[in-house]
Design a protein around this motif. Structure first.
Motif: not given
Length: 727
Positions: A690-699
């Motif tokens: 949730r903390a980085c969902c706006a930035r992540l492009k691949k996980v």
């Protein structure tokens, strides 16, 4: 107030926010941190943070000494300093001479040092700078107002560029002015940018000539229609835009008739129909890349009618057969570069038809196409008098083959023979006897070569820049002696998995003072002593691979940190003698941006803290299976390493708290591998994502979490354009 108190007072970092979660790093000390989600179904979580004290920075140099160093060593100085260059020898240099010096700096890090030296240099760089890569989009308007000649804008490394962000970029009163100056726009890896955002950008940037939207998963036919409104486009890159099809390509072909360069690599939905329309509408096309498309020889029939086409790349086009190459052989009168690598259905006789029709070819790439090269085919090389680059990796060759190439391709500057069977010492001697202009030689996995072949290369090719010798098992230290004593211009050497390479050999190789890239992976006979030879003399090295060099330890890294200050990429995976002391040594490498530390059991949180405090430019960090790094190390990453864009924490001992902190505060993070984190609970993963969902492009996550994570988190990630890989 003491210096430590001031540091604590200013240690509050900018609050990291997403639509679902927010938290901050506070001054040193233990705290209870409340992580509150905005979801109606979620509850607030309270986590106890461990004690973390960042080390104090070293005292600044006295101003006169700093000024002296800045002027004569090109170091950074404070822009607010009262020092001026009036008392320096640099006052004798005019702006024209300084600009000439600036133009000769090959690397961006050197240009950054130049503009950070003094106000005069900063002013000159600002006035004449034409390209900018933006990490924080909110600063773009103010930056462009200070840089009046920016024509190329790179937004590919921004953590989140979507339709909502575009109006903010163009909200300032100066936007219509700087937008008209933009001619090149790079938007690769921006999955959230759709029709509305692209349409707005195209409307403002009326003078666009080049657009790169590669690896944008949200780009489809509708977005292509928005792009087609820019009629002046000359260059478009659509690599791996998986949703674009023939309709979208038709829109671009009709709307952008001035196209000269188009890349469609991995656009699987494009067929022969789209290529046909492209050939009819874009008669100015000079460079076309259709690699890995599901097109047939029918597409090549239309491509053959492109009279101005100079470069054709069709790597991995498995449906194209010999008939297609015959179309190319009879057409494309301007063709200079042809790449048919990995086209399984092609035969040497089919490629012969192209060679016969294009004696002016400059580059021919045919790697992994043929199992063998018949003499009848190689005889066609007699017509390629102007050929400069030849790639035939993976083919079976003979001494006679290399002799024909040597006798006829006198202007050859690159030859790639990687994994070619039949390459012998005698064949290489024949080759270099007639091709003395070779600058790049790839002999990867040519296991029958000995020191004699390297002696012949070093004798004949004195201008050699790149030599790849991976898995050449018979080479010894004498090969490096020959290279070091003759090939003084050498910049890149690959010696991966060459067991005969040792410290003595590296001493010989260190005579190549211009070395920029050195790969020594799996060279188990190389130790700290050999590395110290390289560090002492090869001060321009920017890339060093020491993968599984098990004799490398802290002393070697100490030497490296003293001599190779330009180092940007370093691989130390499975060098298990490296400890926290080695990390402290590496902390002095300020330009280090890519670091791989897999499987280092002697690295702890203490070592990672020291590394993070010194290497502020780290953009890629791999800590896979570093089992003894605790939360304190990840706290340091969250505090110092704000430039990190790609991380691998798989198999680390990080806890819920550490993972939440590091994922939430790395505001530029785009790619994360989070597999086998035994100390992280499902709730911890939820909060971190949730903390980085706006930035992540691949996980990358364990497959078992697919059913444990809430659907809301997964849907949010996917809606933001993040690609989830379940391992």
């Amino acid at each position: 107030m003491s210096q430590r108190q001031m540091l604590s007072a200013t240690a509050k970092l900018r609050e990291s926010k997403t639509s679902n979660i927010s938290f901050s790093i506070f001054p040193p000390g233990p705290y209870d941190l409340q992580i509150a989600t905005n979801s109606s179904s979620a509850v607030s979580h309270v986590l106890h943070l461990p004690h973390f004290t960042p080390p104090l920075p070293p005292p600044p140099l006295p101003l006169p000494l700093r000024s002296h160093l800045n002027y004569f060593l090109g170091q950074d100085m404070d822009m607010d300093s009262t020092a001026t260059p009036t008392s320096s020898i640099l006052t004798l240099l005019t702006d024209d001479l300084l600009l000439k010096i600036l133009s000769l700096l090959p690397h961006e890090s050197d240009r950054k040092s130049f503009r950070s030296t003094c106000k005069t240099f900063y002013r000159l760089d600002s006035l004449y700078r034409t390209h900018i890569r933006v990490l924080r989009p909110e600063f773009l308007p103010s930056l462009l107002s200070k840089l009046p000649h920016i024509a190329s804008l790179d937004l590919s490394v921004c953590p989140s560029i979507d339709d909502a962000a575009v109006p903010l970029l163009l909200s300032s009163s100066s936007a219509p002015i700087w937008a008209r100056r933009i001619k090149r726009l790079k938007l690769s890896r921006c999955p959230g940018l759709r029709f509305q955002g692209l349409e707005t950008l195209v409307r403002y940037c009326v003078n666009l000539e080049s657009v790169d939207v590669s690896y944008s998963s949200g780009f489809g036919d509708l977005e292509a229609a928005a792009l087609s409104a820019s009629a002046g486009l000359r260059e478009v890159c659509l690599d791996k835009c998986l949703n674009i099809g023939d309709v979208g390509l038709a829109k671009i072909a009709v709307g952008c008739p001035k196209l000269e360069r188009l890349s469609l690599k991995w656009c699987f939905e494009i067929t022969d129909i789209g290529v046909e329309l492209l050939s009819k509408k874009c008669d100015q096309l000079k460079h076309l890349d259709i690699s890995y498309l599901k097109v047939t020889s029918e597409s090549l029939r239309w491509i053959g009618r492109m009279e101005r086409l100079e470069i054709l790349q069709m790597v991995g086009c498995g449906l194209v057969d010999g008939m297609g190459l015959q179309y190319i052989g009879k057409g494309c009168p301007s063709l200079q570069v042809l790449d048919v690598s990995r086209c399984d259905k092609l035969t040497p006789s089919a490629l012969s038809s192209v060679i016969k029709g294009h004696n002016s070819l400059l580059q021919l790439h045919a790697s992994y196409c043929f199992s063998g090269l018949p003499i009848t085919f190689v005889d066609q090389f007699k017509g390629l008098k102007k050929l400069k680059v030849l790639r035939i990796d993976g083919a079976r060759v003979s001494d006679a083959t290399l002799k024909i190439i040597s006798e006829n391709c006198k202007f050859l500057t690159e030859i790639w023979l990687g994994k070619c069977q039949g390459v012998t010492d005698a064949g290489i001697m024949q080759l270099v006897s007639g091709c003395g202009n070779l600058k790049v030689i790839n002999l990867t996995c040519c296991g029958d070569l000995s020191d004699s072949a390297i002696l012949a290369i070093s004798d004949s090719c004195r201008d050699l820049l790149c030599l790849k010798l991976e898995c050449c098992n018979l080479l010894s230290e004498w090969s490096l002696d020959y290279i070091g004593s003759r090939c003084f211009l050498l910049e890149e050497v690959d010696l991966t998995d060459c067991p005969g390479i040792n410290d003595i050999g590296l001493n010989y190789l260190s005579k190549c003072l211009g070395l920029v890239s050195l790969k020594l992976g799996l060279c188990t006979n190389v130790s700290d002593k050999g590395l110290s030879y390289i560090a002492l003399n090869c001060r321009k090295i920017r890339e060093l691979d020491l993968y599984r060099c098990t004799e490398i330890g802290d002393d070697g890294l100490a030497a490296l940190s003293c001599g190779c200050k330009k180092l940007q990429k370093l691989i130390l995976s499975y060098c298990d003698k490296v400890t926290d002391r080695g990390m402290e040594c590496l902390s002095s490498l300020e330009e280090l941006s890519d670091l791989e530390l897999r499987g280092l059991p002697n690295i702890t949180g203490t070592g990672l803290r020291k590394l993070a405090a010194g290497c502020r430019r780290l953009a890629e960090l791999d800590l896979k299976s570093c089992e003894n790094i605790d939360d304190s190390g990840f706290w340091a990453l969250a505090y110092y390493s704000r430039n990190l864009r790609q991380v691998n924490f798989s198999g680390c001992a990080v806890s819920d708290v550490g993972l939440c902190m590091v994922m939430g505060n790395l505001t530029r993070l785009q790619d994360a591998k989070l597999v086998n984190l035994m100390n992280v609970s499902t709730s911890g993963f939820e909060l971190a994502l949730r903390a980085c969902c706006a930035r992540l492009k691949k996980v990358k996550l364990l497959a078992s979490f697919r059913r444990l994570l809430s659907p809301e988190v997964i849907e949010t990630l996917e809606a933001k354009g993040c690609r989830i890989r379940w391992d």
